[in-house]
Design an enzyme around this catalytic site. Structure first.
Site, PDB file in Angstrom:
ATOM      1  N   VAL A 108      -8.341   3.292  10.471  1.00  0.00           N
ATOM      2  CA  VAL A 108      -9.150   3.302   9.244  1.00  0.00           C
ATOM      3  C   VAL A 108     -10.214   2.227   9.418  1.00  0.00           C
ATOM      4  O   VAL A 108      -9.909   1.112   9.869  1.00  0.00           O
ATOM      5  CB  VAL A 108      -8.276   3.006   7.989  1.00  0.00           C
ATOM      6  CG1 VAL A 108      -9.141   2.832   6.750  1.00  0.00           C
ATOM      7  CG2 VAL A 108      -7.254   4.116   7.772  1.00  0.00           C
ATOM      8  N   GLY A 116      -5.018   2.039   0.547  1.00  0.00           N
ATOM      9  CA  GLY A 116      -4.108   3.194   0.552  1.00  0.00           C
ATOM     10  C   GLY A 116      -4.593   4.354   1.410  1.00  0.00           C
ATOM     11  O   GLY A 116      -3.949   5.404   1.468  1.00  0.00           O
ATOM     12  N   ASP A 142       1.609  -0.478  17.493  1.00  0.00           N
ATOM     13  CA  ASP A 142       1.289  -1.847  17.908  1.00  0.00           C
ATOM     14  C   ASP A 142       2.160  -2.782  17.056  1.00  0.00           C
ATOM     15  O   ASP A 142       2.461  -2.461  15.894  1.00  0.00           O
ATOM     16  CB  ASP A 142      -0.200  -2.138  17.667  1.00  0.00           C
ATOM     17  CG  ASP A 142      -1.095  -1.409  18.668  1.00  0.00           C
ATOM     18  OD1 ASP A 142      -0.579  -1.007  19.730  1.00  0.00           O
ATOM     19  OD2 ASP A 142      -2.298  -1.234  18.396  1.00  0.00           O
ATOM     20  N   TYR A 149       3.983   1.544   9.442  1.00  0.00           N
ATOM     21  CA  TYR A 149       4.659   2.819   9.742  1.00  0.00           C
ATOM     22  C   TYR A 149       6.050   2.876   9.105  1.00  0.00           C
ATOM     23  O   TYR A 149       6.496   3.936   8.668  1.00  0.00           O
ATOM     24  CB  TYR A 149       4.750   3.024  11.261  1.00  0.00           C
ATOM     25  CG  TYR A 149       3.403   3.275  11.911  1.00  0.00           C
ATOM     26  CD1 TYR A 149       2.605   4.343  11.508  1.00  0.00           C
ATOM     27  CD2 TYR A 149       2.920   2.453  12.928  1.00  0.00           C
ATOM     28  CE1 TYR A 149       1.372   4.587  12.100  1.00  0.00           C
ATOM     29  CE2 TYR A 149       1.685   2.684  13.524  1.00  0.00           C
ATOM     30  CZ  TYR A 149       0.922   3.760  13.100  1.00  0.00           C
ATOM     31  OH  TYR A 149      -0.301   3.996  13.684  1.00  0.00           O
TER      32      TYR A 149
HETATM   33  C1  LIG Z   1      -3.066   0.269  10.390  1.00  0.00           C
HETATM   34  C2  LIG Z   1      -4.140   0.846   9.473  1.00  0.00           C
HETATM   35  C3  LIG Z   1      -4.397   2.307   9.860  1.00  0.00           C
HETATM   36  C4  LIG Z   1      -3.662   0.759   8.020  1.00  0.00           C
HETATM   37  O1  LIG Z   1      -4.640   1.339   7.196  1.00  0.00           O
HETATM   38  P1  LIG Z   1      -4.889   0.829   5.697  1.00  0.00           P
HETATM   39  O2  LIG Z   1      -5.811   1.804   5.047  1.00  0.00           O
HETATM   40  O3  LIG Z   1      -5.288  -0.579   5.689  1.00  0.00           O
HETATM   41  O4  LIG Z   1      -3.423   0.927   5.102  1.00  0.00           O
HETATM   42  P2  LIG Z   1      -3.028   1.226   3.579  1.00  0.00           P
HETATM   43  O5  LIG Z   1      -3.960   0.503   2.673  1.00  0.00           O
HETATM   44  O6  LIG Z   1      -2.891   2.681   3.378  1.00  0.00           O
HETATM   45  O7  LIG Z   1      -1.578   0.565   3.511  1.00  0.00           O
HETATM   46  C5  LIG Z   1      -0.402   1.316   3.216  1.00  0.00           C
HETATM   47  C6  LIG Z   1       0.755   0.356   3.103  1.00  0.00           C
HETATM   48  O8  LIG Z   1       0.987  -0.284   4.363  1.00  0.00           O
HETATM   49  C7  LIG Z   1       0.818  -1.692   4.237  1.00  0.00           C
HETATM   50  N1  LIG Z   1       0.108  -2.149   5.436  1.00  0.00           N
HETATM   51  C8  LIG Z   1      -1.128  -1.849   5.814  1.00  0.00           C
HETATM   52  N2  LIG Z   1      -1.429  -2.427   6.993  1.00  0.00           N
HETATM   53  C9  LIG Z   1      -0.308  -3.119   7.347  1.00  0.00           C
HETATM   54  C10 LIG Z   1       0.039  -3.930   8.463  1.00  0.00           C
HETATM   55  N3  LIG Z   1      -0.810  -4.169   9.440  1.00  0.00           N
HETATM   56  N4  LIG Z   1       1.280  -4.478   8.494  1.00  0.00           N
HETATM   57  C11 LIG Z   1       2.165  -4.234   7.499  1.00  0.00           C
HETATM   58  N5  LIG Z   1       1.895  -3.485   6.412  1.00  0.00           N
HETATM   59  C12 LIG Z   1       0.681  -2.920   6.341  1.00  0.00           C
HETATM   60  C13 LIG Z   1       0.023  -1.915   2.968  1.00  0.00           C
HETATM   61  O9  LIG Z   1       0.291  -3.158   2.391  1.00  0.00           O
HETATM   62  C14 LIG Z   1       0.508  -0.767   2.116  1.00  0.00           C
HETATM   63  O10 LIG Z   1       1.757  -1.082   1.525  1.00  0.00           O
HETATM   64  P3  LIG Z   1       2.234  -0.426   0.120  1.00  0.00           P
HETATM   65  O11 LIG Z   1       2.352   1.069   0.339  1.00  0.00           O
HETATM   66  O12 LIG Z   1       3.547  -1.093  -0.156  1.00  0.00           O
HETATM   67  O13 LIG Z   1       1.155  -0.753  -0.859  1.00  0.00           O
HETATM   68  C15 LIG Z   1      -5.458   0.031   9.564  1.00  0.00           C
HETATM   69  O14 LIG Z   1      -5.177  -1.313   9.267  1.00  0.00           O
HETATM   70  C16 LIG Z   1      -6.149   0.104  10.924  1.00  0.00           C
HETATM   71  O15 LIG Z   1      -6.916   1.022  11.173  1.00  0.00           O
HETATM   72  N6  LIG Z   1      -5.894  -0.907  11.764  1.00  0.00           N
HETATM   73  C17 LIG Z   1      -6.583  -0.994  13.069  1.00  0.00           C
HETATM   74  C18 LIG Z   1      -6.157   0.088  14.016  1.00  0.00           C
HETATM   75  C19 LIG Z   1      -4.662   0.074  14.293  1.00  0.00           C
HETATM   76  O16 LIG Z   1      -4.079  -0.967  14.512  1.00  0.00           O
HETATM   77  N7  LIG Z   1      -4.064   1.281  14.262  1.00  0.00           N
HETATM   78  C20 LIG Z   1      -2.664   1.456  14.546  1.00  0.00           C
HETATM   79  C21 LIG Z   1      -2.443   1.598  16.012  1.00  0.00           C
HETATM   80  S1  LIG Z   1      -0.696   1.793  16.398  1.00  0.00           S
END
Ligand SMILES: CC(C)(COP(=O)(O)OP(=O)(O)OC[C@H]1O[C@@H](n2cnc3c(N)ncnc32)[C@H](O)[C@@H]1OP(=O)(O)O)[C@@H](O)C(=O)NCCC(=O)NCCS
Length: 169
Positions: A108, A116, A142, A149
């Site tokens: 994202v 969210g 990661d 997840y």
């Molecule tokens: C990981 C990623 C996709 C999360 O997207 P996001 O839009 O920020 O996540 P959301 O806002 O939908 O969060 C959903 C839930 O997860 C939690 N969350 C989000 N990122 C988190 C993290 N890094 N660690 C722990 N919890 C996390 C949020 O607090 C939220 O919790 P809730 O449902 O209790 O409110 C985004 O941070 C990203 O693109 N990161 C960089 C790329 C990456 O690392 N991808 C994964 C590769 S394995």
């Protein structure tokens, strides 16, 4: 959160966060909408820009194109502002088309994180895989996103099963 939930139960398109159209709200400007697409013909430069934004290492575009072409499912998430559309999220899955699928490249854009949308993207992807009767969904997390997840129901090492990797020497 209710709005994002409603997204999954209906169509692949959602209106603005209020759930009402711009006209209903009396607004003149077009309200941004979040749209999901499974069209794999996406602009590779736009995808590269998204991956750059989160600091991922660049990959040869020719190979990315091939990977998208051979993926079982490609999901892109867009912010739609009428005339303008911006790629703000992405995920894809490979599969044996029967039992198993593995999700890759979940991202994202930083400007849209913590709203969210990552959860929405994953739920959309899982829903699509389930609709294809895929029952076993795996991914490689990661370390810094394991809890992201977990919140979506993924388990770390279920029954002690470990992911194993082979890398060329
Ligand atoms: C990981 C990623 C996709 C999360 O997207 P996001 O839009 O920020 O996540 P959301 O806002 O939908 O969060 C959903 C839930 O997860 C939690 N969350 C989000 N990122 C988190 C993290 N890094 N660690 C722990 N919890 C996390 C949020 O607090 C939220 O919790 P809730 O449902 O209790 O409110 C985004 O941070 C990203 O693109 N990161 C960089 C790329 C990456 O690392 N991808 C994964 C590769 S394995």
């Amino acid at each position: 959160m209710g709005f994002w939930k409603s997204l999954f139960s209906s169509s692949e398109t959602a209106s603005g966060a209020s759930g009402r159209s711009a006209a209903e709200n009396g607004a003149i400007a077009t309200e941004p909408r979040i749209i999901f697409s499974t069209d794999r013909e996406i602009d590779l430069y736009e995808l590269e820009e998204l991956c750059d934004a989160v600091g991922w290492a660049r990959r040869p575009l020719k190979k990315v194109k091939k990977a998208l072409h051979h993926s079982f499912l490609v999901v892109s998430m867009w912010e739609d502002r009428g005339a303008k559309r911006r790629l703000i999220g992405f995920a894809r899955a490979t599969s044996d088309c029967a039992f198993n699928a593995t999700i890759w490249d979940v991202v994202v854009h930083p400007e849209y994180q913590s709203r969210g949308l990552g959860k929405a993207l994953m739920k959309f992807t899982i829903k699509k895989l389930k609709s294809e009767d895929i029952s076993n969904i795996t991914l490689f997390a990661d370390p810094q996103v394991i809890d992201f997840y977990r919140r979506l129901g993924f388990m770390l090492d279920p029954e002690g099963i470990k992911g194993m990797f082979w890398y060329p020497e």
